[in-house]
Design an enzyme around this catalytic site. Structure first.
Site, PDB file in Angstrom:
ATOM      1  N   ARG A  29       0.815  -1.228   0.000  1.00 47.58           N
ATOM      2  CA  ARG A  29       0.000   0.000   0.000  1.00 47.58           C
ATOM      3  C   ARG A  29       0.845   1.272   0.000  1.00 47.58           C
ATOM      4  O   ARG A  29       0.487   2.255   0.659  1.00 47.58           O
ATOM      5  CB  ARG A  29      -0.926   0.055   1.224  1.00 47.58           C
ATOM      6  N   ASP A  78      -6.806  -3.435  -7.252  1.00 47.30           N
ATOM      7  CA  ASP A  78      -7.311  -4.074  -6.042  1.00 47.30           C
ATOM      8  C   ASP A  78      -7.525  -5.556  -6.310  1.00 47.30           C
ATOM      9  O   ASP A  78      -7.795  -5.950  -7.453  1.00 47.30           O
ATOM     10  CB  ASP A  78      -8.619  -3.439  -5.574  1.00 47.30           C
TER      11      ASP A  78
HETATM   12  O1  CP3 Z   1      -0.004  -1.796  -2.373  1.00 47.57           O
HETATM   13  C1  CP3 Z   1      -0.365  -0.912  -3.170  1.00 47.57           C
HETATM   14  O2  CP3 Z   1       0.016   0.296  -3.078  1.00 47.57           O
HETATM   15  C2  CP3 Z   1      -1.204  -1.336  -4.353  1.00 47.57           C
HETATM   16  C3  CP3 Z   1      -2.592  -1.247  -4.226  1.00 47.57           C
HETATM   17  C4  CP3 Z   1      -3.445  -2.199  -3.415  1.00 47.57           C
HETATM   18  C5  CP3 Z   1      -4.723  -1.810  -2.960  1.00 47.57           C
HETATM   19  N1  CP3 Z   1      -5.358  -2.899  -2.447  1.00 47.57           N
HETATM   20  C6  CP3 Z   1      -5.246  -0.437  -3.073  1.00 47.57           C
HETATM   21  C7  CP3 Z   1      -6.348   0.002  -2.195  1.00 47.57           C
HETATM   22  C8  CP3 Z   1      -3.283  -3.551  -3.077  1.00 47.57           C
HETATM   23  C9  CP3 Z   1      -2.068  -4.453  -3.267  1.00 47.57           C
HETATM   24  C10 CP3 Z   1      -4.509  -3.977  -2.480  1.00 47.57           C
HETATM   25  C11 CP3 Z   1      -4.782  -5.356  -2.049  1.00 47.57           C
HETATM   26  C12 CP3 Z   1      -5.961  -5.640  -1.231  1.00 47.57           C
HETATM   27  N2  CP3 Z   1      -7.227  -5.127  -1.362  1.00 47.57           N
HETATM   28  C13 CP3 Z   1      -6.005  -6.609  -0.200  1.00 47.57           C
HETATM   29  C14 CP3 Z   1      -4.871  -7.493   0.222  1.00 47.57           C
HETATM   30  C15 CP3 Z   1      -3.886  -6.763   1.044  1.00 47.57           C
HETATM   31  C16 CP3 Z   1      -4.342  -6.436   2.433  1.00 47.57           C
HETATM   32  O3  CP3 Z   1      -4.520  -5.233   2.705  1.00 47.57           O
HETATM   33  O4  CP3 Z   1      -4.507  -7.350   3.224  1.00 47.57           O
HETATM   34  C17 CP3 Z   1      -7.307  -6.602   0.329  1.00 47.57           C
HETATM   35  C18 CP3 Z   1      -7.800  -7.447   1.481  1.00 47.57           C
HETATM   36  C19 CP3 Z   1      -8.071  -5.670  -0.428  1.00 47.57           C
HETATM   37  C20 CP3 Z   1      -9.521  -5.336  -0.280  1.00 47.57           C
HETATM   38  C21 CP3 Z   1      -9.666  -3.922   0.134  1.00 47.57           C
HETATM   39  N3  CP3 Z   1      -9.584  -2.847  -0.735  1.00 47.57           N
HETATM   40  C22 CP3 Z   1      -9.887  -3.394   1.421  1.00 47.57           C
HETATM   41  C23 CP3 Z   1     -10.046  -4.245   2.675  1.00 47.57           C
HETATM   42  C24 CP3 Z   1      -9.942  -1.995   1.313  1.00 47.57           C
HETATM   43  C25 CP3 Z   1     -10.195  -0.990   2.401  1.00 47.57           C
HETATM   44  C26 CP3 Z   1      -8.957  -0.881   3.224  1.00 47.57           C
HETATM   45  C27 CP3 Z   1      -8.605   0.527   3.581  1.00 47.57           C
HETATM   46  O5  CP3 Z   1      -7.384   0.773   3.673  1.00 47.57           O
HETATM   47  O6  CP3 Z   1      -9.473   1.365   3.794  1.00 47.57           O
HETATM   48  C28 CP3 Z   1      -9.713  -1.669  -0.040  1.00 47.57           C
HETATM   49  C29 CP3 Z   1      -9.662  -0.310  -0.617  1.00 47.57           C
HETATM   50  C30 CP3 Z   1      -8.307   0.099  -1.117  1.00 47.57           C
HETATM   51  N4  CP3 Z   1      -7.478  -0.701  -1.850  1.00 47.57           N
HETATM   52  C31 CP3 Z   1      -7.695   1.383  -0.965  1.00 47.57           C
HETATM   53  C32 CP3 Z   1      -6.477   1.329  -1.656  1.00 47.57           C
HETATM   54  C33 CP3 Z   1      -5.483   2.456  -1.853  1.00 47.57           C
HETATM   55  C34 CP3 Z   1      -8.311   2.600  -0.261  1.00 47.57           C
HETATM   56  C35 CP3 Z   1      -9.194   3.238  -1.289  1.00 47.57           C
HETATM   57  C36 CP3 Z   1      -9.385   4.721  -1.178  1.00 47.57           C
HETATM   58  O7  CP3 Z   1      -8.488   5.493  -1.566  1.00 47.57           O
HETATM   59  O8  CP3 Z   1     -10.488   5.107  -0.732  1.00 47.57           O
END
Ligand code: CP3
Length: 348
Positions: A29, A78
């Site tokens: 992230r 994602d």
């Molecule tokens: O690592 C990076 O910079 C690349 C981008 C990336 C995102 N999601 C962007 C994101 C990666 C590798 C993921 C993987 C992901 N997504 C996982 C596995 C990794 C982990 O965190 O365990 C999971 C479970 C998801 C599902 C997901 N997407 C969740 C649970 C959430 C909310 C979490 C939060 O931080 O609020 C997301 C949304 C998300 N995915 C955001 C980002 C930057 C936040 C979106 C926003 O800007 O509003």
């Protein structure tokens, strides 16, 4: 002494356990809300819009590289994006929400659609990142593991203990098996397309594996995850496997033979390095919360972690989970600086 001429080579060599001058560094992230330049773009576009626009996805993937110079850029996307191939009503608030979760065999049969179309913007962003970065940084593609995707598919919003999916593993194991097999195909296709687009390495996120005992992991999940890993052309693209809260699954994960095992912050990296470090490279596992420490303390904690990692054939410095939105930019800067400081070099 080995001197790696570029970050891309350093990264791929560390994945394979070949000698490197220092441990490469990136952060899960690393593109995200802690960065003001990310928030600026996010004001104009929703998260899904950003994932679906190759130019925006490329831009936010590059933001942390420009600011801090990590050794790898992870493509902005994602794990749920491939599932937009299906009519599930997916949205992010900010966690994933499905209007129509899959709750039975009929739901499973309705999963028809083109994965290639769903992740085309991600593949275009990978190709653009390769053009932009050359050998300056490795480009990391990724997908969710079948079990973790099954969790989000089966229950919305997802409960902390995966109540629904866990119950099904006892009540209707055949349905769970079919679901995981179908998702294994989807994940394999996702990774194949990202590799074709130019990803230098791919990471599989099994964020929710840790809710299972080692026995249940073996019995229910390992087969589909093994199938995904076996589908990757390993001579070309190394595989990094991440699981959260999975100290008890380390042995089982090593048996799946990823090139790199990515540990969460609760696992003792030095102990895993001593036990399994000749079979598998390790990634991790700085506590994301510790990025709020003063820079000199981050420096000394990073040095300790690098020391622990030296017992493994390869170590990629990273966090134990994603960067939190509240993280001070200075903390990320100190982390990357420490990783690239003179002391971090093997003869430094
Ligand atoms: O690592 C990076 O910079 C690349 C981008 C990336 C995102 N999601 C962007 C994101 C990666 C590798 C993921 C993987 C992901 N997504 C996982 C596995 C990794 C982990 O965190 O365990 C999971 C479970 C998801 C599902 C997901 N997407 C969740 C649970 C959430 C909310 C979490 C939060 O931080 O609020 C997301 C949304 C998300 N995915 C955001 C980002 C930057 C936040 C979106 C926003 O800007 O509003």
């Amino acid at each position: 002494m080995t001197t790696n001429k570029d970050s891309r080579t350093r990264f791929v060599r560390a994945c394979r356990g070949e000698s490197v001058d220092r441990a490469p560094v990136w952060l899960m992230r690393q593109a995200g809300r802690y960065l003001p330049e990310y928030r600026q773009i996010r004001e104009r576009a929703s998260f899904l819009e950003m994932c679906r626009d190759p130019a925006l996805a490329t831009e936010v993937s590059l933001q942390p590289i420009r600011r801090f110079g990590m050794d790898a850029a992870v493509v902005f996307s994602d794990i749920l994006l491939p599932l937009t191939a299906f009519d599930l009503g997916l949205d992010f608030r900010p966690g994933p929400i499905l209007e129509k979760p899959v709750v039975d065999a009929a739901g499973l049969r309705r999963l028809k659609g083109s994965i290639a179309t769903a992740i085309e913007p991600t593949c275009e962003a990978i190709a653009a990142l390769k053009r932009e970065l050359g050998d300056e940084a490795a480009v990391v593609g990724f997908a969710g593991a079948p079990w973790t995707l099954a969790a989000y598919l089966s229950e919305s919003p997802l409960s902390r203990d995966l109540v629904q999916l866990n119950r099904w593993t006892y009540q209707d194991p055949k349905f769970v098996e079919e679901l995981l097999d179908r998702l294994a195909d989807i994940v394999s296709e996702t990774l194949r397309l990202q590799i074709e687009a130019g990803a230098d390495a791919i990471q599989i996120f099994d964020t929710w594996a840790g809710v299972l005992s080692a026995e249940r992991f073996e019995a229910v999940v390992a087969r589909s995850l093994r199938a995904v890993i076996r589908h990757v052309p390993r001579d070309r693209t190394p595989v990094i496997l991440y699981a959260r809260g999975a100290v008890h699954l380390v042995d089982a994960m090593v048996e799946l033979e990823p090139d790199v095992l990515s540990l969460d912050w609760r696992t003792n990296l030095g102990a895993v390095a001593k036990q399994h470090g000749q079979r598998v490279s390790l990634q991790g596992n700085f506590d994301p919360a510790a990025l709020s420490l003063p820079p000199d303390q981050i420096q000394s904690e990073v040095m300790q972690l690098l020391e622990a990692g030296r017992a493994a054939r390869g170590h990629i410095l990273n966090l134990g989970h994603g960067v939190q939105p509240q993280t001070p930019v200075e903390g990320v800067e100190a982390f990357v600086r420490a990783a690239q400081s003179e002391e971090a070099y093997s003869d430094g």
